[in-house]
Write a protein that holds these residues in place. Sequence first.
Motif, PDB file in Angstrom:
ATOM      1  N   UNK A 130      14.360  42.360   7.685  1.00  0.00           N
ATOM      2  CA  UNK A 130      13.328  41.968   6.707  1.00  0.00           C
ATOM      3  C   UNK A 130      13.368  42.957   5.545  1.00  0.00           C
ATOM      4  N   UNK A 131      13.395  44.238   5.892  1.00  0.00           N
ATOM      5  CA  UNK A 131      13.456  45.287   4.876  1.00  0.00           C
ATOM      6  C   UNK A 131      14.749  45.196   4.059  1.00  0.00           C
ATOM      7  N   UNK A 132      15.846  44.988   4.765  1.00  0.00           N
ATOM      8  CA  UNK A 132      17.155  45.029   4.098  1.00  0.00           C
ATOM      9  C   UNK A 132      17.416  43.830   3.197  1.00  0.00           C
ATOM     10  N   UNK A 134      14.965  40.907   2.597  1.00  0.00           N
ATOM     11  CA  UNK A 134      13.909  40.009   2.110  1.00  0.00           C
ATOM     12  C   UNK A 134      12.878  40.671   1.206  1.00  0.00           C
ATOM     13  N   UNK A 135      12.778  41.979   1.228  1.00  0.00           N
ATOM     14  CA  UNK A 135      11.720  42.593   0.418  1.00  0.00           C
ATOM     15  C   UNK A 135      12.304  43.447  -0.705  1.00  0.00           C
ATOM     16  N   UNK A 136      11.482  43.612  -1.753  1.00  0.00           N
ATOM     17  CA  UNK A 136      11.891  44.448  -2.884  1.00  0.00           C
ATOM     18  C   UNK A 136      11.492  45.901  -2.669  1.00  0.00           C
ATOM     19  N   UNK A 137      10.447  46.089  -1.884  1.00  0.00           N
ATOM     20  CA  UNK A 137       9.889  47.433  -1.779  1.00  0.00           C
ATOM     21  C   UNK A 137       9.133  47.580  -0.464  1.00  0.00           C
ATOM     22  N   UNK A 138       9.100  48.800   0.063  1.00  0.00           N
ATOM     23  CA  UNK A 138       8.253  49.140   1.221  1.00  0.00           C
ATOM     24  C   UNK A 138       7.237  50.140   0.721  1.00  0.00           C
TER      25      UNK A 138
END
Length: 245
Positions: A130-132, A134-138
């Motif tokens: 998901x982090x790698x 699907x998302x732009x930022x954590x």
Amino acid sequence: MIFHILTIFPSFFEGPLKYGVVSKAMESGLIDIRVHNLRDWTTDRHSIVDDRPFGGGEGMVLKVEPVYKAIQSILPQRFHPSEEGNHGNTRVVLLSAQGRRFQQQEARSLLQYDQVLLICGRYEGVDERITDHLVDDELSIGDFVLSGGELPAAVVVDSVARLVPGVLGNVASSQFESFSDLDENGAPLLDCPHYTRPADFNGWLVPDVLLAGNHAEIKRWRAAQALAKRQKNRPDLTGGTNERG
Ligand code: SAM
């Protein structure tokens, strides 16, 4: 501006976003908050969104498939980028204790997006894909571990919403508050102390300068007090340590 919140506890948000500035901003149409139940994107009978970790270990892990399907459905433009290759001015953020620290500058920077999707993690964590992918930022709201991303998502929505032009009745409110300005060395400034009536409560007096009506003096006093408070509570902002003696 539209905030999407992806969570397994949609009813959590019936409380925190129902009051004050955020609720008024929703009523006046300046912001829209859409809460989505992650379980709506499961296909099994029990609407399962978690599974055991590969490699063993404690706890469960939030699965990648329902999150993928949810983003595909909520922000389809991210899967069909325009010719310029942009994502339709959207931002997808995972709330995570391992993320970058969420600060006022991040709140301000999120203002540039038309739609922000906040993913609330749960369990031991979320599948790293998901982090790698699907998302732009954590983003992390602080160096502590909460049991879910719902409180952090509410924090992000509240702090961004009040910066949306028109949300605060008095524009100056967001210009003269903590973290809205920097000193000459580039360190964030904090707000000054505030007082209201009565001028004497239990013998605790409001500083004379605020009662005397000299606006230049008041301005100087407030600036000095804001610096003193920063020195006392947040010396880390100017390179010191904030351990209290
Ligand atoms: N095992 C993870 C770790 O040690 O970093 C903590 C997982 S926590 C129990 C479950 C979820 O709560 C996380 O996936 C995240 O979405 C959210 N969370 C917990 N602490 C957070 C924080 N400080 N900032 C943002 N989100 C947080």
